[in-house]
Design a protein around this motif. Structure first.
Motif, PDB file in Angstrom:
ATOM      1  N   ILE A 116       0.819  -1.397  -0.016  1.00 29.09           N
ATOM      2  CA  ILE A 116       0.131  -0.012   0.015  1.00 29.09           C
ATOM      3  C   ILE A 116       0.933   1.096  -0.043  1.00 29.09           C
ATOM      4  O   ILE A 116       1.601   1.340   1.059  1.00 29.09           O
ATOM      5  N   PHE A 117       0.786   1.931  -1.142  1.00 35.02           N
ATOM      6  CA  PHE A 117       1.696   3.260  -1.403  1.00 35.02           C
ATOM      7  C   PHE A 117       0.773   4.426  -0.837  1.00 35.02           C
ATOM      8  O   PHE A 117      -0.430   4.628  -1.398  1.00 35.02           O
ATOM      9  N   HIS A 118       1.475   5.269  -0.035  1.00 36.45           N
ATOM     10  CA  HIS A 118       0.953   6.610   0.263  1.00 36.45           C
ATOM     11  C   HIS A 118       1.727   7.595  -0.380  1.00 36.45           C
ATOM     12  O   HIS A 118       3.019   7.691  -0.095  1.00 36.45           O
ATOM     13  N   TYR A 119       1.135   8.663  -1.111  1.00 38.17           N
ATOM     14  CA  TYR A 119       1.939   9.756  -1.591  1.00 38.17           C
ATOM     15  C   TYR A 119       1.217  11.256  -1.261  1.00 38.17           C
ATOM     16  O   TYR A 119      -0.044  11.413  -1.093  1.00 38.17           O
ATOM     17  N   HIS A 120       2.008  12.288  -0.450  1.00 39.26           N
ATOM     18  CA  HIS A 120       1.520  13.157   0.012  1.00 39.26           C
ATOM     19  C   HIS A 120       1.968  14.518  -0.822  1.00 39.26           C
ATOM     20  O   HIS A 120       3.486  14.401  -0.876  1.00 39.26           O
ATOM     21  N   ASN A 121       1.410  15.471  -1.537  1.00 39.95           N
ATOM     22  CA  ASN A 121       2.148  16.150  -2.467  1.00 39.95           C
ATOM     23  C   ASN A 121       1.497  17.730  -2.164  1.00 39.95           C
ATOM     24  O   ASN A 121       0.233  17.774  -2.023  1.00 39.95           O
ATOM     25  N   LEU A 122       2.209  18.759  -2.735  1.00 41.52           N
ATOM     26  CA  LEU A 122       1.724  20.067  -2.650  1.00 41.52           C
ATOM     27  C   LEU A 122       1.634  20.501  -3.978  1.00 41.52           C
ATOM     28  O   LEU A 122       2.271  20.151  -4.836  1.00 41.52           O
ATOM     29  N   ILE A 123       0.273  21.167  -4.126  1.00 40.82           N
ATOM     30  CA  ILE A 123      -0.085  21.316  -5.689  1.00 40.82           C
ATOM     31  C   ILE A 123       0.486  22.979  -5.892  1.00 40.82           C
ATOM     32  O   ILE A 123      -0.086  24.048  -4.938  1.00 40.82           O
ATOM     33  N   LEU A 124       0.957  23.296  -6.862  1.00 44.68           N
ATOM     34  CA  LEU A 124       1.324  24.703  -7.224  1.00 44.68           C
ATOM     35  C   LEU A 124       0.885  24.910  -9.008  1.00 44.68           C
ATOM     36  O   LEU A 124       1.514  24.089  -9.452  1.00 44.68           O
TER      37      LEU A 124
END
Length: 162
Positions: A116-124
């Protein structure tokens, strides 16, 4: 209460600094995803992993757009043009399941497991938009995801945790 005051002061300052119409929006989205991939292995130890794969996942976004609306005075079709700057947060999770096959029994390290892969990203990003007289707007946004954090959990016979 403090948040409302800060937002109100920000909107007031922004609208006084620029001689155009202030525009902002916020929103979010939730959805499921399906990933299709093909694995080609160059090492013998990875040969059992070759083939096509289908992974399932989940995606969630929240964003805030802040910008300016430039009104067009003598246009019959367009009411104005907007330029918005976007910032936000993206969360993406995906499941990958693999099974031990009888044909590859010599590879003991391959067993049934689920990653189970979890990715957290900031959007600009930036969003130019055309505003038509009938209340419809059309825009195409451009931007990037800036990775903040990722993790993987493995469950099953060969579970090694985070």
């Amino acid at each position: 209460m403090k948040l409302k005051l800060i937002i109100s002061l920000f909107i007031l300052m922004y609208s006084k600094l620029l001689p155009v119409n202030f525009e902002f929006s916020f929103g979010g989205s939730l959805g499921s995803t399906i990933d299709f991939s093909q694995v080609v292995a160059s090492l013998d130890i990875a040969k059992p992993l070759e083939g096509s794969r289908v992974d399932y996942g989940f995606s969630a976004n929240c964003f805030l757009d802040i910008g300016a609306n430039f009104e067009l005075q003598n246009s019959e079709v367009l009411k104005g043009v907007s330029i918005l700057f976007e910032t936000g947060y993206n969360y993406y999770m995906r499941y990958r399941t693999q099974y031990k096959d009888e044909d590859i029994a010599k590879y003991e390290h391959l067993a049934e497991y689920k990653d189970i892969f979890h990715y957290h990203n900031l959007i600009l990003g930036i969003l130019p938009k055309l505003n038509f007289n009938n209340g419809i707007s059309f825009g195409i946004g451009f931007g990037i995801y800036i990775p903040l954090y990722s993790a993987v959990n493995r469950k099953g016979k060969d579970a090694w945790g985070k």
